[in-house]
Design an enzyme around this catalytic site. Structure first.
Site, PDB file in Angstrom:
ATOM      1  N   GLU A   1      -3.038  12.878  -5.628  1.00 47.14           N
ATOM      2  CA  GLU A   1      -2.032  12.107  -4.893  1.00 47.14           C
ATOM      3  C   GLU A   1      -1.417  11.050  -5.791  1.00 47.14           C
ATOM      4  O   GLU A   1      -2.112  10.391  -6.565  1.00 47.14           O
ATOM      5  CB  GLU A   1      -2.669  11.420  -3.675  1.00 47.14           C
ATOM      6  CG  GLU A   1      -1.700  10.545  -2.906  1.00 47.14           C
ATOM      7  CD  GLU A   1      -2.289   9.876  -1.668  1.00 47.14           C
ATOM      8  OE1 GLU A   1      -1.505   9.490  -0.792  1.00 47.14           O
ATOM      9  OE2 GLU A   1      -3.532   9.751  -1.586  1.00 47.14           O
TER      10      GLU A   1
ATOM     11  N   GLU B   1      -2.860  14.290   8.400  1.00 47.14           N
ATOM     12  CA  GLU B   1      -3.867  13.487   7.707  1.00 47.14           C
ATOM     13  C   GLU B   1      -4.310  12.280   8.521  1.00 47.14           C
ATOM     14  O   GLU B   1      -3.483  11.566   9.094  1.00 47.14           O
ATOM     15  CB  GLU B   1      -3.285  13.003   6.371  1.00 47.14           C
ATOM     16  CG  GLU B   1      -4.214  12.082   5.592  1.00 47.14           C
ATOM     17  CD  GLU B   1      -3.689  11.816   4.189  1.00 47.14           C
ATOM     18  OE1 GLU B   1      -3.862  10.676   3.707  1.00 47.14           O
ATOM     19  OE2 GLU B   1      -3.109  12.729   3.570  1.00 47.14           O
TER      20      GLU B   1
ATOM     21  N   HIS C   1      -7.855   9.910  -2.339  1.00 43.83           N
ATOM     22  CA  HIS C   1      -6.771   9.039  -1.882  1.00 43.83           C
ATOM     23  C   HIS C   1      -6.346   8.135  -3.031  1.00 43.83           C
ATOM     24  O   HIS C   1      -7.157   7.395  -3.581  1.00 43.83           O
ATOM     25  CB  HIS C   1      -7.260   8.192  -0.705  1.00 43.83           C
ATOM     26  CG  HIS C   1      -6.318   7.103  -0.319  1.00 43.83           C
ATOM     27  ND1 HIS C   1      -6.551   5.772  -0.610  1.00 43.83           N
ATOM     28  CD2 HIS C   1      -5.125   7.133   0.342  1.00 43.83           C
ATOM     29  CE1 HIS C   1      -5.555   5.033  -0.141  1.00 43.83           C
ATOM     30  NE2 HIS C   1      -4.680   5.835   0.440  1.00 43.83           N
TER      31      HIS C   1
ATOM     32  N   ASP D   1     -11.462   7.713  -1.239  1.00 47.89           N
ATOM     33  CA  ASP D   1     -10.850   6.775  -2.184  1.00 47.89           C
ATOM     34  C   ASP D   1     -11.970   6.281  -3.086  1.00 47.89           C
ATOM     35  O   ASP D   1     -12.934   5.657  -2.612  1.00 47.89           O
ATOM     36  CB  ASP D   1     -10.194   5.617  -1.434  1.00 47.89           C
ATOM     37  CG  ASP D   1      -9.403   4.708  -2.373  1.00 47.89           C
ATOM     38  OD1 ASP D   1      -9.999   4.198  -3.343  1.00 47.89           O
ATOM     39  OD2 ASP D   1      -8.200   4.513  -2.139  1.00 47.89           O
TER      40      ASP D   1
ATOM     41  N   GLU E   1     -10.100   8.937   3.728  1.00 46.77           N
ATOM     42  CA  GLU E   1      -9.825   7.793   2.860  1.00 46.77           C
ATOM     43  C   GLU E   1     -10.586   6.549   3.318  1.00 46.77           C
ATOM     44  O   GLU E   1     -10.906   5.694   2.507  1.00 46.77           O
ATOM     45  CB  GLU E   1      -8.332   7.512   2.741  1.00 46.77           C
ATOM     46  CG  GLU E   1      -7.705   6.739   3.875  1.00 46.77           C
ATOM     47  CD  GLU E   1      -6.234   6.462   3.637  1.00 46.77           C
ATOM     48  OE1 GLU E   1      -5.873   5.277   3.479  1.00 46.77           O
ATOM     49  OE2 GLU E   1      -5.442   7.408   3.640  1.00 46.77           O
TER      50      GLU E   1
ATOM     51  N   ASP F   1       1.001  11.531   7.240  1.00 45.09           N
ATOM     52  CA  ASP F   1      -0.125  10.594   7.171  1.00 45.09           C
ATOM     53  C   ASP F   1      -0.094   9.735   8.432  1.00 45.09           C
ATOM     54  O   ASP F   1       0.839   8.966   8.644  1.00 45.09           O
ATOM     55  CB  ASP F   1       0.020   9.715   5.925  1.00 45.09           C
ATOM     56  CG  ASP F   1      -1.157   8.760   5.745  1.00 45.09           C
ATOM     57  OD1 ASP F   1      -1.985   8.628   6.664  1.00 45.09           O
ATOM     58  OD2 ASP F   1      -1.238   8.135   4.670  1.00 45.09           O
TER      59      ASP F   1
END
Length: 396
Positions: free
Chosen positions: A340, A242, A320, A293, A270, A215
């Protein structure tokens, strides 16, 4: 036809520490330990993300009360500025309305704020209202949200873990581990070698059959991201890279996706919002997996539209974080095959509720999995912890 109780009150609160603003942690937490960011080019902001203000907003709590006293609620980020938007602007589109009017309500919230909104804080506020609305609707109908979304397409959810210890995540039964990237372009070749060395260490500890991901939290440029992806793939079998670059650089993402080794996945989203933002990612072929998200992209109402776009484009949707707000969605979608789990234990060496202490009754994975039946309570299946210090800065 059953007529549901109409909306009587909308209230917005803020609260500090953990929960939905999961970056608002104490010292020594892995989530704030020299993580690469767009601000890392400034040495004084390199060690801690809190040093440049990642935790300034706090959590937004939205409550929607129906005339019969039923209360739906949700948490997201946005803090006091989002409270102002909810109370002074958005509440007018809900009070006196039926909670079944979520399409009309969303449309009016978005287009009434478009001149100062479109993404970011305003859409966070809209997302919080939308999630609270779905929670209320589920409670009024005595059904979990996933049933309102068409029902489950699988009996259980499986999870990968995000945190500093993928080796522990493997022991805990997760299908993969996503690491925070510690060093960005400003730290040069030395930083690159450290990134690869950490990944190689985790690969040795986890074995070849465990997913490892990086990430990058918007910290890289295309050149650095390409080098990192190539080395990480060739030397360590990295599954995906990511959010490598700025969310506004669609052209950079398209280039990065062309550059990475064949078989490696590029993921992002996200910090993207609404169907229009994700349409850009999809039509420009910026990534393999989108990661909206649900607390930031526009809520469940908008996530359904985003997911349909991705489905038509043959892309996966792996939201996310966002705890129960994601789980109820993921379990209903064929193109969301896993979820996740953010490891919010400071170590992180234990599975703890993601949005503690704000949510009560929050389910967590057992051995990296969660039965769909764990979501079988009305609404999103959680309650607001009334023992935390809720502050309502504005009223209307």
């Amino acid at each position: 036809m059953v007529t549901l109780s109409r909306i009587k009150h909308v209230r917005a609160f803020t609260v500090r520490g953990g929960g939905a603003d999961y970056h608002d942690q104490g010292e020594g937490h892995w989530i704030d330990d020299h993580i690469a960011t767009p601000m890392a080019k400034y040495p004084e902001y390199r060690q801690s993300r809190q040093s440049f203000g990642i935790n300034v907003l706090g959590t937004l709590v939205v409550e929607i009360e129906a005339e019969d006293g039923t209360i739906g609620f949700a948490v997201t980020t946005g803090g006091e500025p989002a409270c102002y938007i909810v109370e002074k602007h958005l509440a007018r589109f809900l009070e006196g309305r039926s909670p079944t009017d979520y399409e009309k309500i969303w449309d009016q919230m978005f287009f009434s704020t478009q001149y100062y909104g479109r993404k970011g804080l305003v859409v966070n506020a809209i997302s919080g209202v939308d999630l609270a609305l779905w929670d209320l609707l589920g409670k009024l109908r005595d059904e979990p949200v996933y049933q309102l979304l068409g029902g489950a397409v699988r009996d259980e959810l499986q999870f990968y873990a995000t945190g500093a210890r993928p080796d522990v995540a493997k022991e805990l039964g997760f299908i993969g581990g996503k690491l925070p990237l510690h060093h960005g372009p400003a730290e040069g070749e030395e930083g690159m070698h450290k990134n690869i060395a950490l990944l190689a260490d985790m690969r040795a500890k986890c074995g070849d059959d465990f997913w490892l991901m990086y990430d990058c939290w918007m910290a890289l440029d295309v050149n650095y991201a390409t080098k990192l992806a190539t080395r990480a793939w060739n030397e360590c079998g990295l599954k995906w890279i990511e959010e490598a670059i700025s969310p506004d650089d669609y052209w950079g993402y398209a280039e990065l996706k062309r550059n990475v080794p064949k078989g490696m996945l590029v993921t992002t989203g996200e910090h993207e919002a609404t169907r229009w933002g994700f349409r850009m990612l999809l039509e420009m072929d910026c990534c393999d997996i989108i990661q909206p998200d649900v607390g930031w992209c526009g809520g469940v109402t908008e996530l359904l539209k985003i997911s349909a776009l991705a489905d038509a484009a043959g892309k996966l949707v792996v939201p996310h974080g966002s705890s129960v707000y994601s789980y109820h969605f993921v379990v209903t979608r064929h193109n969301s095959p896993f979820a996740e789990f953010l490891m919010m234990h400071p170590g992180p060496t234990e599975v703890v509720p993601m949005f503690a202490p704000q949510l009560l009754g929050e389910p967590v994975p057992q051995n990296g999995r969660m039965r769909t039946s764990a979501l079988d309570k009305p609404g999103f299946g959680v309650e607001l912890n009334r023992d935390i210090a809720l502050h309502r800065p504005y009223t209307h």
